[in-house]
Write a protein that holds these residues in place. Structure first.
Motif, PDB file in Angstrom:
ATOM      1  N   LYS A 231       0.796  -1.219   0.000  1.00 58.16           N
ATOM      2  CA  LYS A 231       0.000   0.000   0.000  1.00 58.16           C
ATOM      3  C   LYS A 231       0.834   1.278   0.000  1.00 58.16           C
ATOM      4  CE  LYS A 231      -4.376  -1.756   1.707  1.00 58.16           C
ATOM      5  NZ  LYS A 231      -5.196  -1.048   0.714  1.00 58.16           N
ATOM      6  N   THR A 232       2.149   1.155   0.152  1.00 63.38           N
ATOM      7  CA  THR A 232       2.999   2.329  -0.047  1.00 63.38           C
ATOM      8  C   THR A 232       3.232   2.622  -1.522  1.00 63.38           C
ATOM      9  OG1 THR A 232       5.019   0.992   0.110  1.00 63.38           O
ATOM     10  CG2 THR A 232       4.218   2.027   2.146  1.00 63.38           C
ATOM     11  N   ASP A 233       2.842   1.711  -2.401  1.00 60.79           N
ATOM     12  CA  ASP A 233       3.040   1.894  -3.835  1.00 60.79           C
ATOM     13  C   ASP A 233       2.146   3.019  -4.349  1.00 60.79           C
ATOM     14  OD1 ASP A 233       4.114   0.364  -6.470  1.00 60.79           O
ATOM     15  OD2 ASP A 233       2.098   1.147  -6.802  1.00 60.79           O
ATOM     16  N   ALA A 234       2.734   4.014  -5.006  1.00 62.44           N
ATOM     17  CA  ALA A 234       1.990   5.196  -5.449  1.00 62.44           C
ATOM     18  C   ALA A 234       0.943   4.856  -6.508  1.00 62.44           C
ATOM     19  CB  ALA A 234       2.956   6.248  -5.989  1.00 62.44           C
ATOM     20  N   ASP A 235       1.222   3.907  -7.376  1.00 62.59           N
ATOM     21  CA  ASP A 235       0.255   3.550  -8.420  1.00 62.59           C
ATOM     22  C   ASP A 235      -0.975   2.872  -7.826  1.00 62.59           C
ATOM     23  OD1 ASP A 235       1.952   4.570 -10.368  1.00 62.59           O
ATOM     24  OD2 ASP A 235       2.919   2.645 -10.726  1.00 62.59           O
ATOM     25  N   LEU A 236      -0.754   1.986  -6.862  1.00 64.25           N
ATOM     26  CA  LEU A 236      -1.878   1.347  -6.177  1.00 64.25           C
ATOM     27  C   LEU A 236      -2.669   2.379  -5.386  1.00 64.25           C
ATOM     28  CD1 LEU A 236      -3.528  -1.055  -5.245  1.00 64.25           C
ATOM     29  CD2 LEU A 236      -1.724  -1.578  -3.572  1.00 64.25           C
ATOM     30  N   GLN A 237      -1.991   3.284  -4.709  1.00 65.94           N
ATOM     31  CA  GLN A 237      -2.697   4.329  -3.967  1.00 65.94           C
ATOM     32  C   GLN A 237      -3.556   5.179  -4.886  1.00 65.94           C
ATOM     33  OE1 GLN A 237      -0.507   6.731  -1.205  1.00 65.94           O
ATOM     34  NE2 GLN A 237       0.517   5.003  -0.247  1.00 65.94           N
ATOM     35  N   LEU A 238      -3.051   5.475  -6.059  1.00 64.66           N
ATOM     36  CA  LEU A 238      -3.814   6.294  -6.989  1.00 64.66           C
ATOM     37  C   LEU A 238      -5.090   5.580  -7.426  1.00 64.66           C
ATOM     38  CD1 LEU A 238      -4.091   8.818  -8.764  1.00 64.66           C
ATOM     39  CD2 LEU A 238      -2.751   7.634 -10.504  1.00 64.66           C
ATOM     40  N   ALA A 239      -4.997   4.295  -7.730  1.00 66.15           N
ATOM     41  CA  ALA A 239      -6.183   3.546  -8.142  1.00 66.15           C
ATOM     42  C   ALA A 239      -7.219   3.510  -7.025  1.00 66.15           C
ATOM     43  CB  ALA A 239      -5.797   2.135  -8.569  1.00 66.15           C
ATOM     44  N   HIS A 240      -6.757   3.339  -5.796  1.00 67.10           N
ATOM     45  CA  HIS A 240      -7.694   3.351  -4.669  1.00 67.10           C
ATOM     46  C   HIS A 240      -8.341   4.722  -4.487  1.00 67.10           C
ATOM     47  CE1 HIS A 240      -7.734  -0.548  -2.762  1.00 67.10           C
ATOM     48  NE2 HIS A 240      -6.412  -0.631  -2.717  1.00 67.10           N
ATOM     49  N   ALA A 241      -7.578   5.776  -4.737  1.00 66.48           N
ATOM     50  CA  ALA A 241      -8.091   7.132  -4.515  1.00 66.48           C
ATOM     51  C   ALA A 241      -8.983   7.623  -5.641  1.00 66.48           C
ATOM     52  CB  ALA A 241      -6.914   8.101  -4.332  1.00 66.48           C
ATOM     53  N   THR A 242      -9.074   6.875  -6.720  1.00 65.03           N
ATOM     54  CA  THR A 242      -9.804   7.321  -7.904  1.00 65.03           C
ATOM     55  C   THR A 242     -11.252   6.863  -7.922  1.00 65.03           C
ATOM     56  OG1 THR A 242      -7.783   7.372  -9.218  1.00 65.03           O
ATOM     57  CG2 THR A 242      -9.839   7.196 -10.435  1.00 65.03           C
ATOM     58  N   ALA A 243     -11.541   5.684  -7.382  1.00 62.77           N
ATOM     59  CA  ALA A 243     -12.879   5.099  -7.478  1.00 62.77           C
ATOM     60  C   ALA A 243     -13.080   4.114  -6.344  1.00 62.77           C
ATOM     61  CB  ALA A 243     -13.053   4.382  -8.821  1.00 62.77           C
ATOM     62  N   PRO A 244     -14.327   3.811  -5.992  1.00 63.67           N
ATOM     63  CA  PRO A 244     -14.570   2.768  -4.995  1.00 63.67           C
ATOM     64  C   PRO A 244     -14.200   1.399  -5.543  1.00 63.67           C
ATOM     65  CG  PRO A 244     -16.642   3.505  -5.956  1.00 63.67           C
ATOM     66  CD  PRO A 244     -15.579   4.426  -6.472  1.00 63.67           C
ATOM     67  N   TRP A 245     -13.725   0.541  -4.653  1.00 67.53           N
ATOM     68  CA  TRP A 245     -13.334  -0.825  -4.997  1.00 67.53           C
ATOM     69  C   TRP A 245     -14.306  -1.827  -4.379  1.00 67.53           C
ATOM     70  CZ3 TRP A 245      -7.733  -2.692  -5.729  1.00 67.53           C
ATOM     71  CH2 TRP A 245      -6.980  -1.746  -6.434  1.00 67.53           C
ATOM     72  N   VAL A 246     -14.472  -2.946  -5.055  1.00 65.26           N
ATOM     73  CA  VAL A 246     -15.161  -4.110  -4.503  1.00 65.26           C
ATOM     74  C   VAL A 246     -14.179  -5.265  -4.587  1.00 65.26           C
ATOM     75  CG1 VAL A 246     -17.129  -5.660  -4.699  1.00 65.26           C
ATOM     76  CG2 VAL A 246     -17.409  -3.232  -5.221  1.00 65.26           C
ATOM     77  N   VAL A 247     -13.864  -5.876  -3.448  1.00 63.86           N
ATOM     78  CA  VAL A 247     -12.754  -6.828  -3.387  1.00 63.86           C
ATOM     79  C   VAL A 247     -13.220  -8.196  -2.914  1.00 63.86           C
ATOM     80  CG1 VAL A 247     -11.096  -4.984  -2.943  1.00 63.86           C
ATOM     81  CG2 VAL A 247     -12.125  -6.200  -1.016  1.00 63.86           C
ATOM     82  N   VAL A 248     -12.552  -9.222  -3.414  1.00 62.21           N
ATOM     83  CA  VAL A 248     -12.647 -10.587  -2.889  1.00 62.21           C
ATOM     84  C   VAL A 248     -11.242 -11.184  -2.905  1.00 62.21           C
ATOM     85  CG1 VAL A 248     -15.054 -11.133  -3.407  1.00 62.21           C
ATOM     86  CG2 VAL A 248     -13.339 -11.355  -5.216  1.00 62.21           C
ATOM     87  N   PHE A 249     -10.980 -12.107  -1.985  1.00 60.24           N
ATOM     88  CA  PHE A 249      -9.643 -12.703  -1.970  1.00 60.24           C
ATOM     89  C   PHE A 249      -9.610 -13.985  -2.781  1.00 60.24           C
ATOM     90  CE2 PHE A 249     -11.181 -14.046   2.458  1.00 60.24           C
ATOM     91  CZ  PHE A 249     -11.641 -15.283   2.059  1.00 60.24           C
TER      92      PHE A 249
END
Length: 524
Positions: A231-249
């Protein structure tokens, strides 16, 4: 809700939210001196910390009137003890939601506690928002203000509003850069689905492009540390900050190819490991309190409606499955896989799926899940070989769901899949063992974000010939971008030439359109 005593004063442009990344957001989020003084006063009860928002912000599981807001405080994110540099005390966290990125039209604000028991994570479940609306949000704690995130609620239940949605899976930190997440953000989606393997349990290995911290994840501290690195990765942070996510493992959030209470290899400590993994997963995902784990159990399968256009049925294909047949892996001549009692979903979850199919009124019904659904024979010519970890290892369970797509209220059945580190597209058969069986739905399989490295490109003509219902294959990293409308579903297979180098461009390798009422993949 508790009202914030002092409004935040940061100013963040829409361009910064969409393209600037976490660093740009953090740099432009400036709190007032009055607020900073208030939060760092002796009354706050804690010494002033370094920036606690190193893991960014996220939102998820949107509804017509609300959404979950997430952050986790971690000034030293990859600390070995998993505490992220936080003290063993509750820390108050304030939050705000606004209609505009400048926060001049604040619609809700409040305060919640970040507790050490849950790694100082925060899950704010908003209610009372307007349907089909865009919002901006942010947090503050210990005199610091978080990056700004953008989220949205789902449309009103009777609305046929269009949906742009991207989905992805399989992001191994050591095997490449997360550029695919940035390219997803640049597509400006309304929603992002993550279908599993958000993180990998393995320790660092020779040949990794980026250094993986910590040992193979087994303890709660291990899993917390690993999520924090991701979660320190800037690209992943940007995707999270852009839109809501729906996750499953899927499996690697715990251990490769685990099945219910059975590990891949004998392991007396597996249930403790599963318990720790589930706890860390909840702490690090924008999930509702209904997903808070209880021991080794976590309620993850759930539905989300995008107005009357799309029903998302999000599946859990790990927690309730029978152990893989015939020793797992790719197998030939395995009759055990055809046992009608074998289940990937478990009886209760299968009933939940079929009930949802019977009651749906949506234009499109989507199963968001992890492993290859359609039949896939990897042996050209005579003989057969199937993956026991996929639905091919649970034939009767799959056929019951495929049949229900045809015989229920489902108008357009769609399966979204991850796991296999390749792009695939297929037409789902009512009964996959009958080549003349009619198509009842379509399956779109996304490749990995990084897992497997750059890939070799190209197709796999022998496998496509052996499986005529499979229409596309590509060995590159990337994601899938979809657009749902009343009349059609379009899927664009996005690929990156390299993930072993930073900032690679994305291009569309193939596109398909599925017309309303016709489960056929039409190349465009």
């Amino acid at each position: 809700m508790n009202e914030s005593p002092v409004p935040l004063s940061s100013r963040v442009s829409r361009r910064a939210v969409l393209l600037g990344g976490a660093a740009a957001l953090g740099a432009t989020a400036l709190g007032s001196s009055a607020l900073a003084n208030a939060l760092s006063s002796p009354g706050a009860g804690l010494p002033r910390l370094a920036d606690p928002f190193t893991l960014g912000v996220a939102s998820g599981d949107p509804m017509p009137d609300g959404v979950v807001l997430w952050t986790r405080l971690a000034p030293k994110p990859t600390a070995d003890d998993g505490h992220g540099g936080m003290p063993d005390k509750v820390v108050p966290v304030q939050w705000e939601v606004a209609e505009d990125e400048k926060f001049t039209k604040i619609v809700q604000s409040g305060e919640t506690d970040a507790a050490p028991e849950y790694a100082h994570s925060v899950h704010v479940e908003l209610e009372g928002l307007q349907p089909g609306a865009e919002y901006f949000y942010r947090f503050r704690a210990e005199g610091e203000i978080s990056p700004v995130g953008r989220t949205r609620t789902t449309p009103a239940p009777d609305a046929l509003s269009e949906l742009t949605m991207c989905f992805a899976s399989c992001a191994h930190y050591g095997e490449g850069y997360f550029t695919a997440y940035r390219r997803m953000a640049e597509d400006d989606p309304h929603l992002i689905l993550h279908l599993g393997d958000y993180q990998y349990e393995y320790a660092a290995k020779d040949g990794d492009v980026r250094e993986v911290v910590g040992p193979e994840t087994r303890t709660l501290a291990n899993y917390r540390q690993r999520y924090a690195q991701y979660k320190t990765d800037a690209d992943l942070q940007l995707a999270h900050a852009t839109a809501p996510w729906v996750v499953v493992f899927d499996d690697h959030e715990v251990q490769n190819n685990w099945a219910d209470e059975t590990p891949q290899k004998p392991d007396d400590g597996f249930l403790d490991r599963r318990k720790a993994a589930f706890r860390a997963y909840y702490e690090n995902m924008p999930l509702r309190s209904t997903a808070k784990p209880s021991g080794i159990d976590l309620q993850l399968y759930r539905r989300l409606q995008w107005g009357s256009l799309v029903n998302f049925h999000m599946l859990d294909t790990r927690q309730y499955r029978d152990d893989q047949a015939c020793g797992d892996g790719w197998q030939s001549g395995c009759t055990e896989r055809e046992d009608p009692k074998r289940s990937l979903t478990g009886e209760e979850q299968e009933k939940w799926v079929l009930d949802g199919f019977q009651k749906t009124t949506a234009r499109w019904d989507v199963l968001g899940q992890q492993v290859f659904f359609s039949k896939l024979d990897r042996t050209p010519g005579d003989g057969e070989k199937y993956s026991m970890d996929s639905w091919d290892g649970y034939v009767a369970n799959r056929d019951r769901i495929a049949t229900a797509m045809a015989d229920s209220a489902v108008r357009n059945g769609v399966v979204l899949t991850g796991d296999v580190h390749r792009h695939w597209a297929a037409e789902i058969k009512r009964t996959h063992d009958d080549p003349d069986s009619p198509a009842v739905g379509t399956e779109f399989v996304t490749t990995s974000v990084t897992s497997g490295g750059d890939g070799e490109g190209g197709g796999n003509e022998d496998v496509l010939k052996e499986n005529p219902h499979v229409k596309f294959y590509a060995d590159r990293r990337g994601y899938v971008r979809t657009k749902f409308t009343e009349g059609e579903l379009r899927a664009d297979y996005r690929v990156l030439a390299k993930v072993t180098e930073k900032d690679a461009p994305a291009e569309t390798a193939k596109s398909f359109v599925v017309e309303d009422g016709n489960p056929k993949l039409n190349p465009v």
